[in-house]
Enzyme design. Structure first.
Site, PDB file in Angstrom:
ATOM      1  N   ARG A   1      -3.061 -17.295 -21.174  1.00 36.03           N
ATOM      2  CA  ARG A   1      -4.104 -17.976 -21.948  1.00 36.03           C
ATOM      3  C   ARG A   1      -4.232 -17.472 -23.384  1.00 36.03           C
ATOM      4  NH1 ARG A   1      -9.100 -17.912 -18.024  1.00 36.03           N
ATOM      5  NH2 ARG A   1      -7.717 -16.294 -17.302  1.00 36.03           N
TER       6      ARG A   1
ATOM      7  N   LYS B   1      12.649   0.604  -3.038  1.00 35.73           N
ATOM      8  CA  LYS B   1      12.728   2.060  -3.238  1.00 35.73           C
ATOM      9  C   LYS B   1      13.997   2.599  -2.591  1.00 35.73           C
ATOM     10  CE  LYS B   1       7.708   2.719  -3.416  1.00 35.73           C
ATOM     11  NZ  LYS B   1       7.287   3.349  -4.656  1.00 35.73           N
TER      12      LYS B   1
ATOM     13  N   GLU C   1      -2.490   7.955  -1.118  1.00 36.43           N
ATOM     14  CA  GLU C   1      -2.548   7.927  -2.578  1.00 36.43           C
ATOM     15  C   GLU C   1      -3.685   8.821  -3.032  1.00 36.43           C
ATOM     16  OE1 GLU C   1      -1.503   3.939  -4.462  1.00 36.43           O
ATOM     17  OE2 GLU C   1      -2.606   3.386  -2.667  1.00 36.43           O
TER      18      GLU C   1
ATOM     19  N   ASP D   1      -3.930  -4.698   1.906  1.00 37.86           N
ATOM     20  CA  ASP D   1      -3.224  -4.329   0.669  1.00 37.86           C
ATOM     21  C   ASP D   1      -1.861  -3.719   0.973  1.00 37.86           C
ATOM     22  OD1 ASP D   1      -2.832  -3.833  -2.088  1.00 37.86           O
ATOM     23  OD2 ASP D   1      -3.625  -1.794  -1.906  1.00 37.86           O
TER      24      ASP D   1
ATOM     25  N   HIS E   1       3.861  -3.192   3.135  1.00 30.24           N
ATOM     26  CA  HIS E   1       4.708  -2.001   2.983  1.00 30.24           C
ATOM     27  C   HIS E   1       4.890  -1.239   4.307  1.00 30.24           C
ATOM     28  CE1 HIS E   1       4.022  -2.972  -1.096  1.00 30.24           C
ATOM     29  NE2 HIS E   1       3.031  -2.170  -1.363  1.00 30.24           N
TER      30      HIS E   1
ATOM     31  N   LYS F   1      -6.647   5.583  -0.065  1.00 28.55           N
ATOM     32  CA  LYS F   1      -6.770   5.987  -1.463  1.00 28.55           C
ATOM     33  C   LYS F   1      -7.657   7.228  -1.534  1.00 28.55           C
ATOM     34  CE  LYS F   1      -5.770   1.574  -3.567  1.00 28.55           C
ATOM     35  NZ  LYS F   1      -4.430   1.794  -4.140  1.00 28.55           N
TER      36      LYS F   1
HETATM   37  C1  BG6 Z   1       0.667  -1.729  -4.221  1.00 30.40           C
HETATM   38  C2  BG6 Z   1      -0.779  -1.719  -3.807  1.00 30.40           C
HETATM   39  O1  BG6 Z   1       1.387  -2.659  -3.461  1.00 30.40           O
HETATM   40  O2  BG6 Z   1       1.227  -0.443  -4.031  1.00 30.40           O
HETATM   41  C3  BG6 Z   1      -1.553  -0.653  -4.549  1.00 30.40           C
HETATM   42  O3  BG6 Z   1      -1.354  -2.991  -4.071  1.00 30.40           O
HETATM   43  C4  BG6 Z   1      -0.867   0.688  -4.448  1.00 30.40           C
HETATM   44  O4  BG6 Z   1      -2.891  -0.574  -4.089  1.00 30.40           O
HETATM   45  C5  BG6 Z   1       0.609   0.560  -4.811  1.00 30.40           C
HETATM   46  O5  BG6 Z   1      -1.512   1.593  -5.323  1.00 30.40           O
HETATM   47  C6  BG6 Z   1       1.346   1.859  -4.593  1.00 30.40           C
HETATM   48  O6  BG6 Z   1       2.669   1.734  -5.000  1.00 30.40           O
HETATM   49  P1  BG6 Z   1       3.585   3.023  -5.193  1.00 30.40           P
HETATM   50  O7  BG6 Z   1       4.938   2.477  -5.482  1.00 30.40           O
HETATM   51  O8  BG6 Z   1       2.979   3.807  -6.317  1.00 30.40           O
HETATM   52  O9  BG6 Z   1       3.517   3.778  -3.903  1.00 30.40           O
END
Ligand code: BG6
Length: 510
Positions: A64, A205, A239, A258, A263, A361
């Site tokens: 935008r 990865k 995290e 998420d 993952h 987190k």
């Molecule tokens: C993302 C999530 O897919 O992966 C995030 O939406 C998360 O919440 C992130 O922080 C972490 O990715 P990585 O590669 O730093 O482990």
């Protein structure tokens, strides 16, 4: 005589040559977002710097903002300077930035998509992009339908037989099975399945791809990779960051949607799957799909899952806010920032072996790992005191950081008595190889341009993963309670420990 069998058809010598993308370009929707700035723009630069992009590569931003091409180039420049992995080269930059274009518009603006169409034609003529364009959706799923329709309306989904058009879709792909199916059908009504690339950046990865090498290139592990020897598996994605300014995205989604739905379930599939006939995308997907279809949830979902939300606390040396005090988070939010689940895999190989998955987190530190924890030796000719400090054998694949693998086993403590204690043997990428690992997004963007779909989950995997998560989300929603608070910098809520304790196990402290 020792023999090894190699299949000449699968002889991968040619695969070791650098794979360079052919004439092509990328259009990014959502180009002003965080992902684009921190991951996509730097990855494109790094690919150019490694000589893996075609000479006339083009990058088109669609957003935008009232920007000219030059303003867009400045934004990309800043992002590259700040986040790129490889050193900055004026020469590479100059060449790459000649292919930058910016198209201003909103998703309901027909004229903007017509301008986009003209821009791509201009790039085909002046830069030789050859009619090959990837459309990267770095936008909320609610915008996928309109962008797909606009691309179709502007004739951008059509192409000549020698050209290609591909869509790249970022997660979350829906918020449950029903919405994922709706999105799949909208996207597939415009782009054929082989043109749709769903990003799960964990599959990009190196350490995750190494799981396939560890399991299928070696004789050492496969014989013990089953319920005869494995007690349980723990997959952890911890995290130390909080929502990191992504309140708008994260709140209402939570840890399970998420990262567990995508993952962690992909890590589970790669850990548990049978050997694929080949590493062709179809064969790999067949095996992953079989595992995901065999996942069984425990009957009592509340007793075998845990949900937490971080409260304020000490993260290393800094005092950090709780989730409910973060900017943009409603004070009564019941979104979980920690989730743990237990699943079983109903196959001969894994009968009776629980897989525990947890993600959170603001935990003790940033670490992603897969720990395969083995049963104890059936007979131990030692006294109890001699093995007091002996834990279970474990093989830990360290996905990040400090990428590598650890094997934990018992060893005699030097001295006159037979005392056995845990020791570890480590393989570390940093020490074993001189090449630095590319960022996941470099690998995945290059694969899109090359039309190589192995590392992209297809719609069936996405739907199966939602099928696993949906009953858990429903059970949590029925309970409708505030998730249990845990102090930032710790390892999650007490209920997660209690869930393991009921099974006579403990979470690893990575
Ligand atoms: C993302 C999530 O897919 O992966 C995030 O939406 C998360 O919440 C992130 O922080 C972490 O990715 P990585 O590669 O730093 O482990």
């Amino acid at each position: 005589m020792a023999t090894t069998t190699t299949n000449p058809l699968r002889d991968a010598r040619d695969k070791r040559l650098p794979r360079i993308a052919g004439p092509s370009g990328i259009v990014i929707f959502g180009v002003t977002g965080d992902l684009s700035r921190k991951k996509l723009m730097p990855a494109i630069y790094d690919l150019a710097n490694r000589g893996l992009l075609p000479p006339g590569f083009s990058l088109v931003g669609f957003a935008r903002r009232d920007w000219e091409n030059e303003d867009f180039a400045t934004v990309v420049h800043d992002a590259v300077k700040q986040y790129a992995r490889t050193p900055f080269s004026e020469e590479v930059w100059k060449h790459l930035s000649e292919g930058f274009r910016f198209v201003q518009g909103t998703f309901d603006d027909d004229a903007a998509f017509d301008t986009l169409s003209d821009t791509l034609k201009e790039l085909d003529e002046t830069r030789g992009t050859g009619g090959n364009h990837a459309f990267y959706f770095s936008i909320p799923p609610s915008s996928f339908p309109i962008v797909c329709k606009q691309l179709a309306r502007a004739g951008l989904a059509e192409h000549l037989p020698e050209e290609w058009r591909r869509v790249v879709i970022e997660k979350p792909f829906g918020h449950d099975l029903t919405s994922a199916r709706e999105l799949n059908s909208i996207v597939n009504s415009i782009f054929p399945p082989e043109s749709v690339f769903r990003i799960d950046h964990y599959l990009g990865k190196e350490t995750v791809q190494n799981l396939l090498a560890i399991r299928f290139a070696n004789q050492l592990y496969e014989p013990i990779w089953n319920s005869h020897y494995v007690d349980h598996v723990q997959i952890t994605m911890a995290e130390d960051i909080g929502t990191g300014g992504r309140a708008g995205y994260y709140d209402g989604i939570g840890a399970a949607r998420d990262v567990i739905q995508n993952h962690l379930l992909q890590l589970l599939a790669l850990t548990a799957m049978e050997e694929p006939v080949s590493f062709d995308p179809k064969d790999l997907r067949t095996e992953k799909t079989k595992v995901l279809s065999a996942v069984q949830l425990p009957k009592d979902l509340l007793a075998n899952t845990a949900r937490g939300q971080y409260a304020g606390g000490w993260q290393g040396a800094s005092m950090v806010k709780g989730y409910l005090e973060e900017d943009g988070i409603p004070a009564d939010s019941i979104t979980e920032t920690y989730a743990a689940i237990k699943v079983m895999i109903d196959t001969r190989r894994w009968a009776g072996v629980p897989f525990y998955l947890r993600a959170g987190k603001r935990l003790g530190r940033r670490v992603t790992e897969i720990a395969v924890v083995f049963k104890r030796a059936p007979h131990q000719p030692f006294s109890h005191t001699e093995t007091e400090e002996l834990g279970a054998n474990a093989l830990v694949i360290r996905v990040q950081p400090d990428e590598g693998m650890t094997i934990r086993f018992g060893s005699k403590v030097p001295g006159p008595t037979m005392e056995v204690r845990d020791v570890t043997m480590d393989f570390s990428y940093g020490q074993a190889f001189t090449e630095a690992s590319p960022e996941a997004y470099e690998r995945l963007i290059l694969d899109v341009l090359l039309g190589e779909p192995s590392l992209f989950p297809q719609d069936e995997e996405v739907e199966l993963s939602w099928k696993i998560l949906d009953p858990i989300e429903k059970a949590w929603a029925r309970k409708g309670q505030q998730p249990e608070q845990y102090a930032s910098g710790t390892w999650g809520p007490a209920s997660a420990d209690a869930m393991m304790a009921r099974d006579g196990r403990v979470w690893r402290r990575p």
